[in-house]
Design a protein around this motif. Sequence first.
Motif, PDB file in Angstrom:
ATOM      1  N   TYR A 124       0.809  -1.211   0.000  1.00 40.48           N
ATOM      2  CA  TYR A 124       0.000   0.000   0.000  1.00 40.48           C
ATOM      3  C   TYR A 124       0.849   1.272   0.000  1.00 40.48           C
ATOM      4  O   TYR A 124       0.322   2.368   0.175  1.00 40.48           O
ATOM      5  CB  TYR A 124      -0.941  -0.001   1.205  1.00 40.48           C
ATOM      6  N   ALA A 125       2.146   1.121  -0.201  1.00 41.36           N
ATOM      7  CA  ALA A 125       3.016   2.303  -0.250  1.00 41.36           C
ATOM      8  C   ALA A 125       2.744   3.112  -1.516  1.00 41.36           C
ATOM      9  O   ALA A 125       2.547   2.557  -2.599  1.00 41.36           O
ATOM     10  CB  ALA A 125       4.479   1.874  -0.210  1.00 41.36           C
ATOM     11  N   LEU A 126       2.726   4.430  -1.386  1.00 40.62           N
ATOM     12  CA  LEU A 126       2.552   5.290  -2.548  1.00 40.62           C
ATOM     13  C   LEU A 126       3.795   5.233  -3.426  1.00 40.62           C
ATOM     14  O   LEU A 126       4.909   5.069  -2.921  1.00 40.62           O
ATOM     15  CB  LEU A 126       2.293   6.738  -2.101  1.00 40.62           C
ATOM     16  N   LYS A 127       3.603   5.371  -4.730  1.00 43.84           N
ATOM     17  CA  LYS A 127       4.723   5.317  -5.671  1.00 43.84           C
ATOM     18  C   LYS A 127       4.896   6.663  -6.365  1.00 43.84           C
ATOM     19  O   LYS A 127       3.915   7.318  -6.723  1.00 43.84           O
ATOM     20  CB  LYS A 127       4.503   4.216  -6.713  1.00 43.84           C
ATOM     21  N   PHE A 128       6.166   7.012  -6.574  1.00 48.45           N
ATOM     22  CA  PHE A 128       6.507   8.285  -7.186  1.00 48.45           C
ATOM     23  C   PHE A 128       7.498   8.054  -8.323  1.00 48.45           C
ATOM     24  O   PHE A 128       8.244   7.087  -8.317  1.00 48.45           O
ATOM     25  CB  PHE A 128       7.131   9.232  -6.147  1.00 48.45           C
ATOM     26  N   GLY A 129       7.494   8.963  -9.286  1.00 50.26           N
ATOM     27  CA  GLY A 129       8.433   8.853 -10.391  1.00 50.26           C
ATOM     28  C   GLY A 129       7.872   9.435 -11.663  1.00 50.26           C
ATOM     29  O   GLY A 129       7.304  10.535 -11.664  1.00 50.26           O
ATOM     30  N   VAL A 130       8.003   8.686 -12.753  1.00 53.18           N
ATOM     31  CA  VAL A 130       7.507   9.135 -14.053  1.00 53.18           C
ATOM     32  C   VAL A 130       6.766   7.987 -14.731  1.00 53.18           C
ATOM     33  O   VAL A 130       6.881   6.830 -14.335  1.00 53.18           O
ATOM     34  CB  VAL A 130       8.665   9.619 -14.958  1.00 53.18           C
ATOM     35  N   ALA A 131       6.023   8.327 -15.762  1.00 55.14           N
ATOM     36  CA  ALA A 131       5.285   7.312 -16.528  1.00 55.14           C
ATOM     37  C   ALA A 131       5.184   7.778 -17.973  1.00 55.14           C
ATOM     38  O   ALA A 131       5.257   8.973 -18.266  1.00 55.14           O
ATOM     39  CB  ALA A 131       3.889   7.092 -15.943  1.00 55.14           C
ATOM     40  N   THR A 132       5.034   6.817 -18.862  1.00 54.31           N
ATOM     41  CA  THR A 132       4.809   7.151 -20.266  1.00 54.31           C
ATOM     42  C   THR A 132       3.351   7.573 -20.453  1.00 54.31           C
ATOM     43  O   THR A 132       2.519   7.391 -19.570  1.00 54.31           O
ATOM     44  CB  THR A 132       5.127   5.959 -21.174  1.00 54.31           C
ATOM     45  N   ARG A 133       3.061   8.129 -21.600  1.00 55.26           N
ATOM     46  CA  ARG A 133       1.721   8.643 -21.883  1.00 55.26           C
ATOM     47  C   ARG A 133       0.665   7.544 -21.730  1.00 55.26           C
ATOM     48  O   ARG A 133       0.873   6.408 -22.154  1.00 55.26           O
ATOM     49  CB  ARG A 133       1.671   9.220 -23.294  1.00 55.26           C
ATOM     50  N   PRO A 209       5.836  13.456 -15.224  1.00 56.58           N
ATOM     51  CA  PRO A 209       5.781  13.290 -13.766  1.00 56.58           C
ATOM     52  C   PRO A 209       4.514  12.513 -13.392  1.00 56.58           C
ATOM     53  O   PRO A 209       3.440  12.743 -13.953  1.00 56.58           O
ATOM     54  CB  PRO A 209       5.722  14.735 -13.253  1.00 56.58           C
ATOM     55  N   ALA A 210       4.659  11.585 -12.448  1.00 57.85           N
ATOM     56  CA  ALA A 210       3.517  10.726 -12.108  1.00 57.85           C
ATOM     57  C   ALA A 210       3.563  10.315 -10.645  1.00 57.85           C
ATOM     58  O   ALA A 210       4.615  10.318 -10.004  1.00 57.85           O
ATOM     59  CB  ALA A 210       3.502   9.490 -13.008  1.00 57.85           C
ATOM     60  N   VAL A 211       2.393   9.953 -10.141  1.00 50.44           N
ATOM     61  CA  VAL A 211       2.270   9.421  -8.795  1.00 50.44           C
ATOM     62  C   VAL A 211       1.219   8.321  -8.825  1.00 50.44           C
ATOM     63  O   VAL A 211       0.298   8.348  -9.656  1.00 50.44           O
ATOM     64  CB  VAL A 211       1.884  10.528  -7.787  1.00 50.44           C
ATOM     65  N   TYR A 212       1.380   7.342  -7.946  1.00 54.76           N
ATOM     66  CA  TYR A 212       0.417   6.232  -7.878  1.00 54.76           C
ATOM     67  C   TYR A 212      -0.042   6.065  -6.435  1.00 54.76           C
ATOM     68  O   TYR A 212       0.769   5.882  -5.517  1.00 54.76           O
ATOM     69  CB  TYR A 212       1.051   4.938  -8.371  1.00 54.76           C
TER      70      TYR A 212
END
Length: 260
Positions: A124-133, A209-212
């Motif tokens: 359940y940890a939040l994820k950070f980073g980048v993502a493709t379109r 930039p993305a977050v999950y």
Amino acid sequence: MGACCSCFDAISGGKHSSQNGSSSTEMTARNNSSKGSIPPPSLGLSRAMSAPTIRLQGFTVSGSGLALAKIPIEQDAAYWEWHVDLPGLPRHPDGDDYNDEDRMDSINMDDDNDNNNENDSDPYALKFGVATRKDRHFYKSLENVEEEGDEASSRDDGTVLMRPIANLRHNDVIGVAVQQSDLPMIQFLLNGEPLPECTINRFRGTVYPAVYIPPGAAEAGGDRIDDEGISLTAEFDEDNFREMSPHARFGPLLVSRGLL
């Protein structure tokens, strides 16, 4: 002997000149209006590229799923922050037993950055980073995978270029620094402190930039809290950064001139 009416009107600004000027002005206004009908790209979070289960309010993300920024990372080195809003879990003051250093030591990461991170200790940890379109078709396909009872990997759910950070507290700051020239790299910081174990050493392609946010967010002790209790605010404005980037070359995210 006198000048013709049309010549006189043109010189004196009479009816013929006035009509031509009016027509020219009208056409220019129409052209300018046409150009201004589509607003230029701006910094922000993308409703179209984010999961249907994500809630966006300005630069703030809540709900669950994947959320992407509107603007891709075009510059050589960029830095932005995510500010955590979780009033029920305040940060411990300096000197408490469970401080930022302890939390950084508790982050469980695989050494292989290409690993799908399916064995992370905190699902359940939040994820950070980048993502493709991403688009609606992507989320529909992901929904089909989940309906069939299969567990989506990080490649399936779009988080392969992201890293989980557990045990977040209210007012925590997650910094993300991306460099694309020389050795492409994504670095992560928690309240200004580097998380070298989370570093992604190579990636390619256009990324955003993305977050999950998982369907539940984990608090200390492993208990789940309702995902409505946590929200994240994306900060792309250098004036509002709470921490320093890892190096002076990392500037705030900029809209590419090619997109204007």
